[in-house]
Design a protein around this motif. Sequence first.
Motif, PDB file in Angstrom:
ATOM      1  N   ARG A   1      37.189  47.016  43.574  1.00 55.96           N
ATOM      2  CA  ARG A   1      37.527  45.679  44.033  1.00 55.96           C
ATOM      3  C   ARG A   1      38.020  44.842  42.858  1.00 55.96           C
ATOM      4  O   ARG A   1      37.400  44.813  41.790  1.00 55.96           O
ATOM      5  CB  ARG A   1      36.300  45.043  44.686  1.00 55.96           C
ATOM      6  N   ASP A   2      39.139  44.145  43.013  1.00 59.22           N
ATOM      7  CA  ASP A   2      39.732  43.353  41.939  1.00 59.22           C
ATOM      8  C   ASP A   2      39.049  41.996  41.858  1.00 59.22           C
ATOM      9  O   ASP A   2      39.176  41.169  42.750  1.00 59.22           O
ATOM     10  CB  ASP A   2      41.230  43.181  42.190  1.00 59.22           C
ATOM     11  N   LEU A   3      38.313  41.770  40.751  1.00 64.27           N
ATOM     12  CA  LEU A   3      37.648  40.494  40.531  1.00 64.27           C
ATOM     13  C   LEU A   3      38.258  39.706  39.380  1.00 64.27           C
ATOM     14  O   LEU A   3      37.775  38.623  39.045  1.00 64.27           O
ATOM     15  CB  LEU A   3      36.156  40.730  40.222  1.00 64.27           C
ATOM     16  N   LEU A   4      39.328  40.225  38.789  1.00 65.74           N
ATOM     17  CA  LEU A   4      39.859  39.607  37.574  1.00 65.74           C
ATOM     18  C   LEU A   4      40.557  38.279  37.836  1.00 65.74           C
ATOM     19  O   LEU A   4      40.252  37.275  37.202  1.00 65.74           O
ATOM     20  CB  LEU A   4      40.816  40.570  36.876  1.00 65.74           C
ATOM     21  N   GLU A   5      41.508  38.278  38.752  1.00 67.08           N
ATOM     22  CA  GLU A   5      42.301  37.066  38.937  1.00 67.08           C
ATOM     23  C   GLU A   5      41.480  35.914  39.515  1.00 67.08           C
ATOM     24  O   GLU A   5      41.848  34.753  39.364  1.00 67.08           O
ATOM     25  CB  GLU A   5      43.518  37.369  39.811  1.00 67.08           C
ATOM     26  N   ALA A   6      40.356  36.241  40.143  1.00 67.67           N
ATOM     27  CA  ALA A   6      39.492  35.190  40.698  1.00 67.67           C
ATOM     28  C   ALA A   6      38.384  34.789  39.725  1.00 67.67           C
ATOM     29  O   ALA A   6      37.556  33.942  40.060  1.00 67.67           O
ATOM     30  CB  ALA A   6      38.877  35.666  42.010  1.00 67.67           C
ATOM     31  N   ALA A   7      38.376  35.387  38.528  1.00 67.62           N
ATOM     32  CA  ALA A   7      37.331  35.056  37.549  1.00 67.62           C
ATOM     33  C   ALA A   7      37.417  33.577  37.167  1.00 67.62           C
ATOM     34  O   ALA A   7      38.500  32.991  37.097  1.00 67.62           O
ATOM     35  CB  ALA A   7      37.471  35.937  36.316  1.00 67.62           C
ATOM     36  N   SER A   8      36.271  32.982  36.900  1.00 60.74           N
ATOM     37  CA  SER A   8      36.229  31.551  36.578  1.00 60.74           C
ATOM     38  C   SER A   8      36.683  31.310  35.142  1.00 60.74           C
ATOM     39  O   SER A   8      36.623  32.192  34.291  1.00 60.74           O
ATOM     40  CB  SER A   8      34.821  31.006  36.769  1.00 60.74           C
ATOM     41  N   GLY A   9      37.156  30.081  34.891  1.00 56.93           N
ATOM     42  CA  GLY A   9      37.504  29.666  33.539  1.00 56.93           C
ATOM     43  C   GLY A   9      38.857  30.121  33.051  1.00 56.93           C
ATOM     44  O   GLY A   9      39.160  29.978  31.858  1.00 56.93           O
ATOM     45  N   LEU A  10      39.694  30.647  33.927  1.00 52.38           N
ATOM     46  CA  LEU A  10      41.006  31.128  33.513  1.00 52.38           C
ATOM     47  C   LEU A  10      42.079  30.077  33.776  1.00 52.38           C
ATOM     48  O   LEU A  10      42.048  29.372  34.785  1.00 52.38           O
ATOM     49  CB  LEU A  10      41.365  32.413  34.256  1.00 52.38           C
ATOM     50  N   SER A  11      43.034  29.997  32.872  1.00 51.49           N
ATOM     51  CA  SER A  11      44.172  29.102  33.057  1.00 51.49           C
ATOM     52  C   SER A  11      45.213  29.778  33.937  1.00 51.49           C
ATOM     53  O   SER A  11      45.143  30.983  34.211  1.00 51.49           O
ATOM     54  CB  SER A  11      44.791  28.767  31.697  1.00 51.49           C
ATOM     55  N   ASP A  12      46.192  28.997  34.366  1.00 52.16           N
ATOM     56  CA  ASP A  12      47.294  29.575  35.144  1.00 52.16           C
ATOM     57  C   ASP A  12      48.019  30.641  34.331  1.00 52.16           C
ATOM     58  O   ASP A  12      48.433  31.674  34.873  1.00 52.16           O
ATOM     59  CB  ASP A  12      48.281  28.477  35.554  1.00 52.16           C
ATOM     60  N   ASP A  13      48.165  30.412  33.018  1.00 48.82           N
ATOM     61  CA  ASP A  13      48.817  31.404  32.166  1.00 48.82           C
ATOM     62  C   ASP A  13      47.990  32.687  32.080  1.00 48.82           C
ATOM     63  O   ASP A  13      48.549  33.791  32.093  1.00 48.82           O
ATOM     64  CB  ASP A  13      49.036  30.829  30.766  1.00 48.82           C
ATOM     65  N   ASP A  14      46.676  32.543  32.002  1.00 40.13           N
ATOM     66  CA  ASP A  14      45.810  33.721  31.987  1.00 40.13           C
ATOM     67  C   ASP A  14      46.017  34.554  33.256  1.00 40.13           C
ATOM     68  O   ASP A  14      46.149  35.787  33.200  1.00 40.13           O
ATOM     69  CB  ASP A  14      44.335  33.309  31.912  1.00 40.13           C
ATOM     70  N   ARG A  15      46.051  33.875  34.378  1.00 38.22           N
ATOM     71  CA  ARG A  15      46.208  34.593  35.646  1.00 38.22           C
ATOM     72  C   ARG A  15      47.589  35.259  35.736  1.00 38.22           C
ATOM     73  O   ARG A  15      47.730  36.337  36.303  1.00 38.22           O
ATOM     74  CB  ARG A  15      45.990  33.636  36.821  1.00 38.22           C
ATOM     75  N   GLU A  16      48.596  34.627  35.135  1.00 44.16           N
ATOM     76  CA  GLU A  16      49.926  35.227  35.123  1.00 44.16           C
ATOM     77  C   GLU A  16      49.941  36.485  34.246  1.00 44.16           C
ATOM     78  O   GLU A  16      50.576  37.487  34.582  1.00 44.16           O
ATOM     79  CB  GLU A  16      50.961  34.216  34.612  1.00 44.16           C
ATOM     80  N   VAL A  17      49.213  36.451  33.134  1.00 45.33           N
ATOM     81  CA  VAL A  17      49.097  37.644  32.282  1.00 45.33           C
ATOM     82  C   VAL A  17      48.448  38.782  33.056  1.00 45.33           C
ATOM     83  O   VAL A  17      48.916  39.933  33.006  1.00 45.33           O
ATOM     84  CB  VAL A  17      48.284  37.324  31.005  1.00 45.33           C
ATOM     85  N   LEU A  18      47.400  38.474  33.781  1.00 48.85           N
ATOM     86  CA  LEU A  18      46.726  39.511  34.574  1.00 48.85           C
ATOM     87  C   LEU A  18      47.645  40.038  35.673  1.00 48.85           C
ATOM     88  O   LEU A  18      47.699  41.247  35.923  1.00 48.85           O
ATOM     89  CB  LEU A  18      45.442  38.952  35.182  1.00 48.85           C
ATOM     90  N   ARG A  19      48.377  39.136  36.320  1.00 49.04           N
ATOM     91  CA  ARG A  19      49.278  39.561  37.397  1.00 49.04           C
ATOM     92  C   ARG A  19      50.369  40.474  36.865  1.00 49.04           C
ATOM     93  O   ARG A  19      50.641  41.537  37.423  1.00 49.04           O
ATOM     94  CB  ARG A  19      49.898  38.334  38.072  1.00 49.04           C
ATOM     95  N   ARG A  20      51.012  40.068  35.760  1.00 49.98           N
ATOM     96  CA  ARG A  20      52.090  40.871  35.182  1.00 49.98           C
ATOM     97  C   ARG A  20      51.568  42.210  34.674  1.00 49.98           C
ATOM     98  O   ARG A  20      52.222  43.250  34.829  1.00 49.98           O
ATOM     99  CB  ARG A  20      52.768  40.103  34.055  1.00 49.98           C
ATOM    100  N   SER A  21      50.385  42.197  34.066  1.00 48.22           N
ATOM    101  CA  SER A  21      49.807  43.438  33.555  1.00 48.22           C
ATOM    102  C   SER A  21      49.501  44.404  34.689  1.00 48.22           C
ATOM    103  O   SER A  21      49.812  45.609  34.608  1.00 48.22           O
ATOM    104  CB  SER A  21      48.526  43.141  32.770  1.00 48.22           C
ATOM    105  N   ARG A  22      48.903  43.870  35.746  1.00 49.47           N
ATOM    106  CA  ARG A  22      48.573  44.717  36.900  1.00 49.47           C
ATOM    107  C   ARG A  22      49.848  45.274  37.526  1.00 49.47           C
ATOM    108  O   ARG A  22      49.919  46.454  37.906  1.00 49.47           O
ATOM    109  CB  ARG A  22      47.783  43.883  37.911  1.00 49.47           C
TER     110      ARG A  22
END
Length: 330
Positions: A170-191
């Motif tokens: 189960r993917d819990l990374l992008e919903a992790a707390s304390g992340l900026s929009d840029d952090d979530r974009e890094v995770l999205r692009r990496s995935r």
Amino acid sequence: MTHPYDELSDAQQIEALRPVALRAAAAFGLEPATLVPLLHAYNTTFELGAADGRRFALRVGTNSQSTPAHAIAQQSWIAAIAEQTEVLVARPQRTSEGQWFVEVDSSALGRPLLVTVAAWLDGEDADALGPDAAAALGRTMAALHVHAETWQLPEGGALPRFVEPLFGDRDLLEAASGLSDDDREVLRRSRQRAGEAFDRLLTAPLRPLHADLHGGNLKWHEGRLAVFDFDDAGLGSPVLDLAISTFYLRGEDPALEAAMRTGYQQLLPLPEADPADFEALVASRQLLLANALQLSSTADLKAGAADYLRTSLARLRHWLATGTFTRAVG
């Protein structure tokens, strides 16, 4: 118990698991003279000293995603490796009823836990790999790939298919707390980039992989490298095994990665992969580990999950910017 398991300290969690280990030992026909905690991390392993002097490693699947069908396949493969190859492994044991595992209800976690037992492997841990050990790792990996090419899953056994970066977790990374929009974009692009690399590799035949070959799962036994902990085994492309082991060597002496590849080539040609896809597979290990910590119930691992995610983001940013993954960042 007065507190939920995931609110206990590591020491308290281990003691909460001791009754599970004792009941499992009985199912394997073992009378423990000693039961010493060996490792409490993703899973929990006890060193069991039997009354007759024998020693065993008893592993409680605390966070394991392995099902009974997975355990049948894992243990059967290890037994076949021990009998049919020169690769040293911790020989799996059967219960008194001839099964490879037992499920024991845990009042602490409120669910049954899968427990396996293996004969004890003597020798020094191979945590810090030098060039000789890295070369031995490459040869051992290739030997496992040769054996896996013809080995057949046993009746009732199954292994997960490694066809995407998180291996079906189960993917819990992008919903992790304390992340900026840029952090979530890094995770999205990496995935996305890692997922595209996995898609291209699915054209190759899948075979059983250990999928966690690093120093923490290796020992020196009588001058030879021995392998244990097949809990992460699954069906995938051989190049994925190479990429996973590469992840743990990145950021250290580049000669270690070269030695591992040379050792592999002593038995098999290196698995083919586009260099950019290979880097994506190496980076995908970072995604999987960061996600696994978000899922963990082990106190120490859970406490470090947020910091590890920050480290993971720094490493993934570097990979996206340069095309090369390294653990020396962050």
